[in-house]
Design an enzyme around this catalytic site. Structure first.
Site, PDB file in Angstrom:
ATOM      1  N   ASN A   1       2.451   3.027   3.861  1.00 26.91           N
ATOM      2  CA  ASN A   1       2.223   3.506   5.094  1.00 26.91           C
ATOM      3  C   ASN A   1       2.608   2.865   6.431  1.00 26.91           C
ATOM      4  O   ASN A   1       3.055   1.579   6.212  1.00 26.91           O
ATOM      5  CB  ASN A   1       0.714   3.764   5.001  1.00 26.91           C
ATOM      6  CG  ASN A   1      -0.157   2.525   4.845  1.00 26.91           C
ATOM      7  OD1 ASN A   1      -0.006   1.793   5.919  1.00 26.91           O
ATOM      8  ND2 ASN A   1      -0.700   2.371   3.563  1.00 26.91           N
TER       9      ASN A   1
ATOM     10  N   ASP B   1     -10.612   0.895  -5.692  1.00 25.02           N
ATOM     11  CA  ASP B   1     -11.089   0.848  -4.287  1.00 25.02           C
ATOM     12  C   ASP B   1     -11.695  -0.613  -3.992  1.00 25.02           C
ATOM     13  O   ASP B   1     -12.547  -0.930  -4.679  1.00 25.02           O
ATOM     14  CB  ASP B   1     -12.233   1.823  -4.036  1.00 25.02           C
ATOM     15  CG  ASP B   1     -12.640   1.806  -2.472  1.00 25.02           C
ATOM     16  OD1 ASP B   1     -12.789   0.794  -1.778  1.00 25.02           O
ATOM     17  OD2 ASP B   1     -12.466   2.981  -2.088  1.00 25.02           O
TER      18      ASP B   1
END
Ligand code: PMT
Length: 415
Positions: free
Chosen positions: A210, A307
């Protein structure tokens, strides 16, 4: 900033190859106006001579617990009382084990036991010794007792291996010592930060990633050091220099970042997750470059990454947890939901849809949400926002833990 002038630093040196770096540290401390006294273990003297340290410190070097002459001049208790801070650098695995046991079988271990001033250790050892559960347990125990653990850094080692275990550079140790006396809002706190993107390999030459540049996370690391914290930055691949005084650990992909954070989080007082971690990674990583063929489409099967932030927040005795929320719509609702879902103390939400803010820009704006409160930090350079955010985190941390640390509170609860 120089808070070391006229400070009395007792430097303990133990027997590892990194002992040679202690000479440079002594020189730099004296340049900053500190008074330095050196205590060496017997093994340290096999790596560097007391004479070198004596010449650099301008003081007799202390080596023996049972030396009548030395005790008459300045004994172990006087040395312990003389110091404003004690730093053991390098600290070997053996010394850490002896310190954890509270042994008093040589001069350095004895005065560490006798001192009431801040005590820091800068470990240096082979990477397998550093990751050994025995060393991890000793460090966790020392950290619970308030000993500050500075480093180690990661990289090539004298033994030919690569990994964590290198002594922090003298310049970094100098900043840490300086921070001890700076008295900032986070003085003595251990802050762990993630920053930048992760890269999830598709094949040896391609990855999913990203647009995160790491600027927000690196600015927070610098601001936390300014506030007196000991900072570890776990960073994805970015083109930024590590801020002075910060320990940098590099992680290419989410699983590596997860492992590094899991290892450090139990010792952290505050965890700030700024990284834009890839939510998914390719299920299969091709071992050879994927070739184009006649097909016009290519299907990748992705699987969920763990996570990192939620896992830290769920730890027993979890640090004060700060998450970021990158949103393109309904910012407040999504941010509040993320705070509750991940069990966070604070969430800092930013818009990432528009140019000029969020990903890869020098500026940003943040909306902060915590239990019973919220605050807006309007658009400003990330460096300024970082200082403001660190100030708010320090205040909320202090309110939540007026005495002790998250680990203390957990230990008391489970006692
Ligand atoms: O790096 P810059 O170019 O300066 O840009 C800064 C930033 C926009 C990347 C930063 O301000 C930011 O918003 N970071 C979080 C981006 C993100 O991944 O947000 P999220 O809403 O998907 O994740 C929520 C939180 O969970 C984040 O704190 C994230 O670090 C954490 N997370 C997410 C997924 C995962 N697998 N592990 C995590 O720890």
């Amino acid at each position: 900033m120089n808070c070391l002038s006229s400070k009395r630093i007792l430097l303990g040196i133990t027997g590892g190859i990194a002992a040679y770096k202690a000479a440079e540290l002594v020189r730099r401390l004296r340049e900053r106006g500190a008074e330095v006294r050196v205590v060496m273990t017997e093994a340290a003297q096999a790596f560097i001579t007391p004479l070198t340290l004596q010449a650099l410190s301008g003081q007799r070097v202390h080596t023996d617990l049972l030396d009548a002459d030395a005790e008459a001049a300045m004994g172990h208790i006087e040395l312990a009382r003389w110091a404003d801070a004690v730093l053991v650098a390098p600290a070997t695995a053996d010394f850490l084990a002896r310190l954890a046991q509270g042994r008093a079988d040589d001069l350095l271990a004895t005065l560490c036991l006798a001192t009431r001033v801040p005590l820091a250790v800068a470990p240096a050892m082979n990477q397998a010794m550093w990751t050994n559960p025995a060393t991890r347990d000793n460090l966790a125990l020392l950290a619970r007792r308030g000993v500050q653990v500075w480093g180690p850094a990661e990289g090539a080692q004298a033994c030919g291996e690569t990994g964590p275990g290198r002594l922090l550079e003298p310049e970094v140790l100098l900043e840490r010592l300086d921070g001890l006396f700076a008295g900032g809002a986070l003085a003595g706190k251990r802050v762990l930060i993630t920053a930048g993107p992760t890269r999830e390999a598709i094949d040896p030459v391609r990855f999913l990633s990203n647009r995160s540049s790491g600027k927000m996370g690196y600015a927070l690391a610098a601001a936390a050091v300014e506030a007196g914290a000991e900072v570890i930055l776990v960073s994805g691949p970015v083109a930024l220099d590590c801020p002075p005084g910060v320990t940098l650990l590099r992680a290419e992909d989410a699983l590596t970042m997860y492992a590094l954070v899991q290892e450090r989080a139990p010792l952290a007082d505050i965890f700030i997750a700024t990284a834009a971690v890839a939510d998914y990674r390719p299920r299969q990583v091709a071992t050879a470059k994927i070739k184009k063929d006649a097909a016009t489409t290519l299907t990748l099967e992705l699987e969920r990454n763990p996570d990192i932030l939620a896992a830290v927040a769920a730890l027993p005795g979890a640090p004060f947890c700060v998450g970021f929320a990158a949103e393109t719509d309904d910012l407040a609702a999504h941010a509040r939901k993320k705070r509750l879902a991940k069990g966070l103390d604070l969430v800092a939400a930013n818009w990432v849809g528009a140019p000029g803010q969020g990903f890869d820009s020098d500026d940003n704006a943040l909306e902060l949400f915590w239990e019973g409160g919220q605050e807006s930090l309007p658009e400003a350079p990330k460096t300024r926002l970082a200082r403001e955010l660190i100030g708010i985190i320090a205040r909320l941390y202090q309110e939540k833990y007026p005495q002790g640390t998250p680990q203390d509170l957990h230990a008391q609860d489970s006692a």
